[in-house]
Design an enzyme around this catalytic site. Structure first.
Site, PDB file in Angstrom:
ATOM      1  N   ILE A 467       0.926  -1.185   0.178  1.00 21.62           N
ATOM      2  CA  ILE A 467      -0.067   0.135   0.231  1.00 21.62           C
ATOM      3  C   ILE A 467       0.803   1.368  -0.114  1.00 21.62           C
ATOM      4  CG2 ILE A 467      -1.809  -1.153   1.119  1.00 21.62           C
ATOM      5  CD1 ILE A 467      -1.106   0.000   3.639  1.00 21.62           C
ATOM      6  N   GLY A 468       2.250   1.012  -0.287  1.00 17.99           N
ATOM      7  CA  GLY A 468       3.028   2.192  -0.699  1.00 17.99           C
ATOM      8  C   GLY A 468       4.147   2.136   0.592  1.00 17.99           C
ATOM      9  N   THR A 635      13.197   3.105   3.048  1.00 15.22           N
ATOM     10  CA  THR A 635      11.737   2.884   3.049  1.00 15.22           C
ATOM     11  C   THR A 635      11.438   2.883   4.560  1.00 15.22           C
ATOM     12  OG1 THR A 635      11.916   0.512   2.943  1.00 15.22           O
ATOM     13  CG2 THR A 635      11.561   1.597   1.010  1.00 15.22           C
ATOM     14  N   LYS A 702      10.467  -5.334  13.494  1.00  9.60           N
ATOM     15  CA  LYS A 702       9.138  -4.813  14.169  1.00  9.60           C
ATOM     16  C   LYS A 702       8.524  -3.897  13.182  1.00  9.60           C
ATOM     17  CE  LYS A 702      10.573  -5.157  18.838  1.00  9.60           C
ATOM     18  NZ  LYS A 702      10.643  -4.228  20.132  1.00  9.60           N
ATOM     19  N   GLU A 706       2.742   2.203  11.657  1.00  3.15           N
ATOM     20  CA  GLU A 706       2.033   2.812  12.764  1.00  3.15           C
ATOM     21  C   GLU A 706       2.847   3.719  13.670  1.00  3.15           C
ATOM     22  OE1 GLU A 706      -1.319   0.675  11.176  1.00  3.15           O
ATOM     23  OE2 GLU A 706       0.520   0.149  11.522  1.00  3.15           O
TER      24      GLU A 706
END
Length: 739
Positions: A467-468, A635, A702, A706
């Protein structure tokens, strides 16, 4: 040539496809004989459709059909108890099921025509007569009737521990405050779209905007009574979703319905305004009561949460778990109640529950530290938690102290004057604030397939999504390093329901989950490849074990004598021209559940507030992250930067305004729903704190999607207080609230 790819800041392997336009999204696939659908949305928030007249629309040349609850095909089967993979408890909304209107902007018809423009025009000609019923969308007016749901989709709040009421009453230093934020909408760049290709034999190929093709696949087969082999779902690229693509949205149902009935391919794309007709971060109010000793030891913590949901589903989030994860306190009481309103069911939105709960928790802790006259970091260190008190489990790893240290040093926290309104620059009041946060580092079950061909090229696949976040790239890196190949020799495939099963991409668990499956599949190939290398004539590996060799630079070499080895292509020549093919399903290791697994963050923020106008600028952010092993720093940094930018939006801009008279969100476009733009984002520094974790998964990684957002909004709110001396407890913090 070394091929240590994990930990290398690598460009996205799909980057060229995206910047050149080669990457195709759900609404962009060219399909012959394609028809277009446009949804008609309800003008009322609650009631019934007395009459729906489609005659004018059907008279327009090129209009094929208008589907409503009156003429939807009878073969559609949709059990009200069927749950898609991300559905909360309750009965999910079923488009065109009957004449009942449950929320404003509910889809009530689909006009299908030869072109998109014709379909949109036809939709405007559909005339609807309603029988309205009293609706209620007023959250504040209904808090007193909030209820405890029979089932929490987010997990039941932890049971109280200690003596929270008595400890609070006896605490020498206390605060009791309310914190609120309004509804917020996802607004990804790519609108939700579904292109359904109708094959001659009735089978369907569906291009859908979704964060997990298996969810769309299961949804279609259940809703339409189709066999799994009759449907293939493809979603190679997703232009952002942030949770809005976890559940199949109504354009999918409408497109499949139309394609099956018309026996031709159909595309339905939602407009930006229609994107506000489903799913959002729920409006939430939190009451915090805290008590501490005069020395700053936390003695009591009570948190009561009230959040909106729909009338037909009980949606809840993990809002109340964060205090038990982040702070040591022996007397705690937590509750989470819902207020059902005439709205569509809320939906997971980046760090659901974490963004909300951490905001209120970290602002209340800042207030308590200020009342105690303590530095915010000193206060947090005094109440540092060495275990997850919610479940009484040790952490698999926790480098939050190091996040404080490195973040504070980079930010220059020692130069902070603790007194509010004490730092200024001309007309600007300067504020420095900080907050910390956590996010779960979970692993789920997933499968992956690895195929190595005789020319040394590797293809790995899993039905996950990108999703990017960089899934294509990090999975390619994991596979390349495991077999010692160059990135150019590895292809990773995703976004296809015919590939090995994988869960939704959400909750920051894709690298942990799918990455582990990819590594496991490549490990299996590695074992077979080593056996072939031993069969090469004169092989220096003949007497070696797998532990004695390294895979690097296209070679399998002795660890102690790197000059002696066998090339991968030479080894493959002993496989009679056949490929090595391995498919593996991986799941969390035994004993993993004995530990609390979280990523952690510490965010430091500088704001400048114009003393006369009340305008706020976030001029500097330092985000220190403990996220285990970082697979791709480039990223990974991008993920944290995106979280910081969104945190600025949460703190200062995002606000979906409900008109309770109409029961409708009024600012349903990007003209009036404000999100950060370039001028709102200034200096942002990201620090990845070294953290080793051998429990969280075999990779030690991890999730990062979020954790980058959760502590940003409270850090900004705390900085605004430090600058102005005024505490704003309602997000977004707009200048009118300061003035």
């Amino acid at each position: 040539m070394k091929t240590n790819e994990i930990g290398k800041p690598t460009n996205r392997v799909d980057g060229r496809h995206k910047v050149t336009g080669e990457a195709k999204y759900a609404g962009e696939f060219n399909v012959p004989n394609l028809a277009y659908g446009f949804a008609v949305n309800s003008a009322i928030a609650k009631g019934k459709i007395k009459k729906i007249d489609t005659s004018k629309a059907l008279q327009v040349e090129g209009v094929l059909e208008v589907f409503t609850h009156e003429n939807r095909p009878g073969y559609v089967w949709f059990d009200k108890n069927y749950k898609d993979m991300d559905a909360p408890p309750g009965s999910p909304f079923r488009p065109l099921y009957d004449n009942e209107v449950k929320f404003s902007m509910q889809p009530i018809a689909l006009a299908v025509a030869e072109t998109f423009e014709l379909a949109r025009y036809a939709a405007s000609l559909v005339e609807v007569e309603y029988e309205t019923s009293p609706h209620d969308t007023d959250f504040e007016a209904n808090i007193e009737r909030a209820y405890v749901p029979e089932e929490y989709n987010s997990g039941e709040p932890p049971k109280p521990w200690g003596q929270p009421d008595e400890a609070l009453a006896n605490a020498p230093v206390q605060i009791e405050e309310e914190y609120t934020h309004s509804s917020q909408h996802h607004n990804p760049m790519e609108m939700h779209a579904s292109t359904v290709v109708y094959e001659a034999d009735g089978k369907l190929t569906v291009y859908d905007k979704i964060q997990g093709v298996m969810n769309t696949h299961q949804y279609i087969t259940h809703a339409f009574g189709m066999q799994p082999e009759e449907v293939q779902v493809i979603s190679p690229f997703v232009g952002g979703a942030f949770g809005s693509g976890l559940r199949p949205q109504y354009q999918l149902f409408l497109a499949v319905l139309a394609a099956r009935e018309l026996k031709r391919s159909v595309r339905v794309t939602l407009t930006r305004q229609q994107m506000f007709s489903f799913g959002h971060r729920p409006k939430t109010m939190q009451r915090f009561a805290l008590g501490a000793s005069k020395e700053g030891k936390l003695e009591a913590l009570q948190q009561d949460v009230f959040a909106e949901t729909s009338r037909f589903e009980d949606y809840s989030e993990d809002v109340v778990i964060w205090a038990g994860v982040l702070y040591k306190c022996e007397n705690v009481k937590l509750s989470h109640k819902l207020v059902d309103l005439d709205v569509y069911t809320p939906l997971d939105m980046r760090a659901p529950g974490g963004t909300t709960g951490t905001f209120a928790l970290e602002c209340s802790m800042d207030e308590l530290a200020h009342k105690l006259g303590m530095d915010p970091i000193e206060f947090r260190l005094k109440n540092y938690s060495e275990k997850d008190q919610n479940e009484d489990k040790p952490f698999s790893s926790k480098e939050l102290r190091e996040c404080y240290r490195q973040g504070a040093e980079k930010f220059g926290w020692k130069k902070r004057n603790p007194a509010p309104r004490s730092m200024r620059e001309g007309h600007n009041l300067i504020g420095w604030g900080m907050a910390h946060g956590a996010w779960e580092a979970n692993q789920a079950q997933a499968s992956a397939k690895a195929v190595l061909t005789s020319d040394g090229k590797l293809t790995v696949s899993s039905a996950t999504a990108d999703i990017g976040t960089g899934t294509y790239t990090v999975m390619t890196q994991i596979a390349a390093e495991t077999l010692g190949l160059q990135l150019d020799d590895v292809t990773f495939k995703l976004g296809d329901s015919s590939l090995p099963d994988a869960p939704l991409e959400g909750g920051s668990k894709t690298v942990s989950t799918v990455g582990t499956a990819v590594k496991s599949a490549c490990d299996k190939v590695r074992e077979r490849l080593f056996e072939l290398a031993q069969q090469v004539e004169g092989s220096p590996l003949a007497e070696a074990s797998l532990e004695d060799v390294v895979f690097e630079g296209g070679q399998i070499s002795l660890r102690k004598e790197p000059s002696k080895g066998v090339s991968i292509t030479a080894a493959m020549s002993h496989n009679q021209g056949k490929a090595i093919e391995e498919e593996v399903s991986s799941k969390p290791a035994d004993g993993q559940s004995d530990y609390a697994r979280y990523a952690h963050s510490a965010t430091f923020v500088e704001v400048k507030v114009d003393e006369d106008l009340g305008t706020i600028r976030v001029t500097r952010v330092v985000s220190a992250i403990a996220g285990g092993r970082i697979i791709n720093p480039k990223t990974a940094k991008s993920q944290i930067l995106g979280g910081v930018v969104w945190g600025i939006g949460v703190a200062m801009e995002e606000d979906t305004v409900m008109d309770n008279n109409l029961g409708r969100f009024m600012n349903h476009d990007l003209d009036k729903y404000h999100i950060p733009v370039n001028a709102d984002v200034h200096e942002v520094e990201v620090i990845f704190v070294e953290e080793k974790d051998e429990i969280v998964n075999p990779l030690g990684a991890k999730g990062l999607g979020e954790i980058g957002i959760v502590s940003v909004a409270p850090a900004i709110a705390n900085a605004v207080f430090h600058a102005t001396g005024k505490r704003v407890r309602e997000l977004p913090i707009t200048l009118d609230k300061l003035l």
